[in-house]
Design an enzyme around this catalytic site. Structure first.
Site, PDB file in Angstrom:
ATOM      1  N   LYS A 222       0.838  -1.214   0.000  1.00 47.46           N
ATOM      2  CA  LYS A 222       0.000   0.000   0.000  1.00 47.46           C
ATOM      3  C   LYS A 222       0.869   1.259   0.000  1.00 47.46           C
ATOM      4  CE  LYS A 222      -1.850   1.676   4.114  1.00 47.46           C
ATOM      5  NZ  LYS A 222      -1.493   3.087   4.244  1.00 47.46           N
ATOM      6  N   ASN A 223       1.921   1.238   0.835  1.00 48.73           N
ATOM      7  CA  ASN A 223       2.697   2.468   1.012  1.00 48.73           C
ATOM      8  C   ASN A 223       3.716   2.731  -0.096  1.00 48.73           C
ATOM      9  OD1 ASN A 223       1.111   2.901   3.190  1.00 48.73           O
ATOM     10  ND2 ASN A 223       2.659   2.363   4.727  1.00 48.73           N
TER      11      ASN A 223
ATOM     12  N   CYS B  39      -4.890   7.860   9.537  1.00 49.49           N
ATOM     13  CA  CYS B  39      -5.190   7.246  10.826  1.00 49.49           C
ATOM     14  C   CYS B  39      -4.877   8.183  11.979  1.00 49.49           C
ATOM     15  CB  CYS B  39      -4.381   5.964  10.953  1.00 49.49           C
ATOM     16  SG  CYS B  39      -4.990   4.665   9.874  1.00 49.49           S
TER      17      CYS B  39
ATOM     18  N   ARG C 185       0.098  13.865  13.494  1.00 50.64           N
ATOM     19  CA  ARG C 185       0.354  13.720  12.053  1.00 50.64           C
ATOM     20  C   ARG C 185       0.313  15.060  11.316  1.00 50.64           C
ATOM     21  NH1 ARG C 185      -1.510   8.329   9.284  1.00 50.64           N
ATOM     22  NH2 ARG C 185       0.450   8.787   8.247  1.00 50.64           N
TER      23      ARG C 185
ATOM     24  N   ASP D 169       4.489   0.010  11.997  1.00 54.12           N
ATOM     25  CA  ASP D 169       3.249  -0.631  11.549  1.00 54.12           C
ATOM     26  C   ASP D 169       3.177  -2.112  11.936  1.00 54.12           C
ATOM     27  OD1 ASP D 169       2.071   1.626   9.807  1.00 54.12           O
ATOM     28  OD2 ASP D 169       4.153   1.487   9.220  1.00 54.12           O
TER      29      ASP D 169
ATOM     30  N   ARG E 294      -8.986  -0.402   3.903  1.00 50.00           N
ATOM     31  CA  ARG E 294      -8.055   0.614   3.390  1.00 50.00           C
ATOM     32  C   ARG E 294      -6.705   0.005   3.030  1.00 50.00           C
ATOM     33  NH1 ARG E 294      -6.128   5.029   6.943  1.00 50.00           N
ATOM     34  NH2 ARG E 294      -4.561   4.956   5.324  1.00 50.00           N
TER      35      ARG E 294
HETATM   36  N1  EPU Z   1       5.890  14.201  11.006  1.00 47.77           N
HETATM   37  C1  EPU Z   1       5.913  15.527  11.362  1.00 47.77           C
HETATM   38  N2  EPU Z   1       5.668  16.457  10.383  1.00 47.77           N
HETATM   39  C2  EPU Z   1       5.390  16.099   9.102  1.00 47.77           C
HETATM   40  C3  EPU Z   1       5.380  14.740   8.738  1.00 47.77           C
HETATM   41  C4  EPU Z   1       5.637  13.795   9.726  1.00 47.77           C
HETATM   42  O1  EPU Z   1       6.151  15.863  12.518  1.00 47.77           O
HETATM   43  O2  EPU Z   1       5.169  16.990   8.260  1.00 47.77           O
HETATM   44  C5  EPU Z   1       6.135  13.173  12.050  1.00 47.77           C
HETATM   45  C6  EPU Z   1       4.908  12.266  12.244  1.00 47.77           C
HETATM   46  O3  EPU Z   1       3.960  12.865  13.098  1.00 47.77           O
HETATM   47  C7  EPU Z   1       5.529  11.020  12.829  1.00 47.77           C
HETATM   48  C8  EPU Z   1       6.901  10.977  12.124  1.00 47.77           C
HETATM   49  O4  EPU Z   1       7.153  12.291  11.620  1.00 47.77           O
HETATM   50  O5  EPU Z   1       5.717  11.165  14.214  1.00 47.77           O
HETATM   51  C9  EPU Z   1       7.012   9.978  11.026  1.00 47.77           C
HETATM   52  O6  EPU Z   1       6.014  10.206  10.057  1.00 47.77           O
HETATM   53  P1  EPU Z   1       6.263   9.861   8.525  1.00 47.77           P
HETATM   54  O7  EPU Z   1       6.226  11.127   7.747  1.00 47.77           O
HETATM   55  O8  EPU Z   1       7.477   9.014   8.408  1.00 47.77           O
HETATM   56  O9  EPU Z   1       4.974   9.009   8.193  1.00 47.77           O
HETATM   57  P2  EPU Z   1       4.017   9.120   6.949  1.00 47.77           P
HETATM   58  O10 EPU Z   1       4.772   9.341   5.703  1.00 47.77           O
HETATM   59  O11 EPU Z   1       2.891  10.048   7.262  1.00 47.77           O
HETATM   60  C10 EPU Z   1       4.129   6.601   6.296  1.00 47.77           C
HETATM   61  C11 EPU Z   1       3.133   5.489   6.182  1.00 47.77           C
HETATM   62  C12 EPU Z   1       2.679   5.062   7.561  1.00 47.77           C
HETATM   63  C13 EPU Z   1       3.904   4.595   8.338  1.00 47.77           C
HETATM   64  C14 EPU Z   1       4.957   5.719   8.395  1.00 47.77           C
HETATM   65  C15 EPU Z   1       6.242   5.287   9.062  1.00 47.77           C
HETATM   66  C16 EPU Z   1       2.032   5.917   4.102  1.00 47.77           C
HETATM   67  C17 EPU Z   1       0.797   6.310   3.376  1.00 47.77           C
HETATM   68  N3  EPU Z   1       1.986   5.943   5.418  1.00 47.77           N
HETATM   69  O12 EPU Z   1       3.431   7.654   6.935  1.00 47.77           O
HETATM   70  O13 EPU Z   1       1.815   3.963   7.376  1.00 47.77           O
HETATM   71  O14 EPU Z   1       3.519   4.256   9.645  1.00 47.77           O
HETATM   72  O15 EPU Z   1       5.264   6.152   7.061  1.00 47.77           O
HETATM   73  O16 EPU Z   1       6.801   4.202   8.407  1.00 47.77           O
HETATM   74  O17 EPU Z   1       3.035   5.561   3.482  1.00 47.77           O
HETATM   75  C18 EPU Z   1      -0.103   2.703   7.678  1.00 47.77           C
HETATM   76  O18 EPU Z   1       0.193   2.120   6.626  1.00 47.77           O
HETATM   77  O19 EPU Z   1      -1.036   2.323   8.436  1.00 47.77           O
HETATM   78  C19 EPU Z   1       0.645   3.884   8.083  1.00 47.77           C
HETATM   79  C20 EPU Z   1       0.248   4.727   9.045  1.00 47.77           C
END
Ligand code: EPU
Length: 438
Positions: free
Chosen positions: A23-24, A121, A126, A311, A419
């Site tokens: 998915k990611n 989520c 986030r 995850d 999802r």
């Molecule tokens: N963060 C910030 N500011 C930002 C972006 C992120 O503070 O602008 C913080 C977040 O709050 C978190 C940390 O940085 O504490 C890491 O977030 P990251 O940006 O790495 O996560 P993401 O890109 O929003 C993706 C996956 C998540 C997975 C994380 C970590 C997707 C669509 N989502 O999220 O997957 O947990 O990377 O590997 O790729 C899931 O699949 O259920 C899921 C939540």
């Protein structure tokens, strides 16, 4: 109104299932297609709701999307990219955070992008501050308006130097999707290097991008004027594979996950083995099983790659309720990803959460008001309960708990699991689970 999902637990899952593309990665590879001047084809696309959301978002931006759901192929033709209305974007984005990643490609193609209120989520605040900082660094102008955030690039996008405060997956993808067609060179340090990011880099390279990953988490992107299409097979979903592995352990069963690959799951496999889980790794996939002897308690912490993925944490916690002794899980990626444990306690588990960083190093959530460490005492037999799905991974872990529990559990909000877990009802049937919906 969503149906209620009932599970009669206590019987081992036994059989085989197949995982398709992650998915990611799939959602980001689909966004990348917007950057090309020719059609792209992605294979091994799972039938999950997030794919439908991205397909709809591409379609309202003029991309012709043809999808073979059963065969798992998707063809995207971006020859006529056009503007979409904020209300349309909002309606199609649903609860997804994916629109934020459309910004770079849309700025290149149309000179503007709109981000509606973002969902995703509820596993912490986030925020999107890293994303907006990245876009500004390339020269974009960010304007917060009532309908969302309106972004333009009056002077085009220029290569830049960015040092991420934290190796965020999304922010790294934002840089990649923007820098590949920006003017000049972009240097990104403290980047995330998850296998899904490596695979996105492979997709972009097929399109004609110039990207170098250095050993110190620095990524150098040399902007090019034009990108073509790609044909790519998505890497398999290691989160889904790990989730079924935990289900095998928690139900004392045996599940062959066809398509699961050893390399991107190496950290998970080490953890699984330390708990006492059995595995057979073959070319076709990985069979995960309960060995019949007591499981062992462990201390682990989640981290960015190559650490243990956040995850995997939630289904792993369920498996650890059945391990012998005290386990410690320190969640260092999201500040609020342990809330789901209270429902597990209602099912008979014994899990306490703490604000302190327990069991390993200190993280950025230490000394702040976040319950981000869990102490799990086991083994504790679980019993059926009435539960509501809180988020995607938490929801699947409730399913795992219900499958391992004695008696019937009633789960509300099960649709959230669609999802990210392809045809999980069919897979449960294939593994012999006893469930019904009303
Ligand atoms: N963060 C910030 N500011 C930002 C972006 C992120 O503070 O602008 C913080 C977040 O709050 C978190 C940390 O940085 O504490 C890491 O977030 P990251 O940006 O790495 O996560 P993401 O890109 O929003 C993706 C996956 C998540 C997975 C994380 C970590 C997707 C669509 N989502 O999220 O997957 O947990 O990377 O590997 O790729 C899931 O699949 O259920 C899921 C939540």
């Amino acid at each position: 109104m969503s149906s209620t999902f009932h599970v009669r637990g206590g019987r081992p899952l036994d059989g085989e299932i197949t995982v398709r593309g992650a998915k990611n990665l799939v959602s980001k590879a689909m966004v990348a297609a917007l950057l090309g001047e020719e059609p792209s084809v992605l294979h091994s696309v799972p039938d999950i709701r997030d794919v439908q959301i991205v397909s709809d978002l591409l379609a309202i931006h003029g991309v012709k999307v043809e999808r073979d759901v059963v065969g798992g192929a998707i063809r995207m033709d971006p020859s006529n990219v056009e503007r979409a209305h904020a209300t349309e974007i909002d309606a199609h984005a649903g609860s997804s955070r994916i629109p934020i990643l459309f910004c770079g490609p849309l700025l290149h193609r149309l000179g503007e992008a709109i981000i509606p209120d973002l969902g995703g989520c509820r596993i912490g605040d986030r925020p999107i501050n890293y994303h907006l900082d990245v876009l500004r660094s390339f020269g974009a102008v960010v304007d917060k308006r009532e309908m969302g955030i309106y972004i333009t690039a009056p002077s085009g996008l220029q290569g830049t130097t960015i040092a991420l405060e934290y190796p965020s997956v999304g922010a790294t993808e934002q840089v990649l999707l923007t820098a590949v067609r920006a003017q000049g060179v972009t240097v990104l340090s403290n980047a995330a290097v998850e296998p899904e990011i490596e695979d996105l880099i492979s997709v972009l390279q097929k399109m004609g991008a110039l990207i170098t990953v250095q050993t110190d988490r620095t990524i150098i992107i040399e902007g090019v004027d034009r990108l073509g299409g790609y044909e790519h097979v998505a890497l398999p979903d290691r989160i889904e594979a790990g989730s079924w592995a935990c289900a095998a352990l928690a139900t004392k069963g045996s599940v062959l996950v066809r398509g699961a690959q050893q390399k991107p799951m190496s950290t998970f496999l080490n953890t699984f083995r330390k708990i006492g889980g059995g595995m057979d790794i073959t070319e076709a996939g990985i069979r995960f099983y309960h060995p019949g002897t007591p499981l062992r308690a462990i201390a682990v912490e989640t981290d960015v790659h190559p650490g243990l993925m956040t995850d995997w944490q939630q289904p792993l916690v369920v498996a650890l309720t059945q391990a012998d002794g005290i386990s410690i899980v320190h969640e260092t990626v999201y500040e609020n990803r342990l809330g789901f444990t209270s429902a597990l306690n209602d099912m008979g588990a014994h899990i306490q959460v703490y604000r302190e960083c327990l069991g390993g190093s200190s993280c950025r959530f230490g000394r702040r008001n976040y319950n981000h460490s869990a102490v799990i005492s086991g083994p504790k037999p679980l019993h059926g309960a009435e539960i509501t799905v809180p988020d995607l991974r938490g929801g699947f872990s409730y399913l795992v708990a219900a499958l391992g529990a004695e008696g019937v559990s009633s789960i509300h909000g099960i649709d959230l699991i669609d999802r990210g877990y392809e045809q999980f009802r069919d897979k449960l049937t294939a593994l012999g689970a006893d469930f019904w919906e009303d």
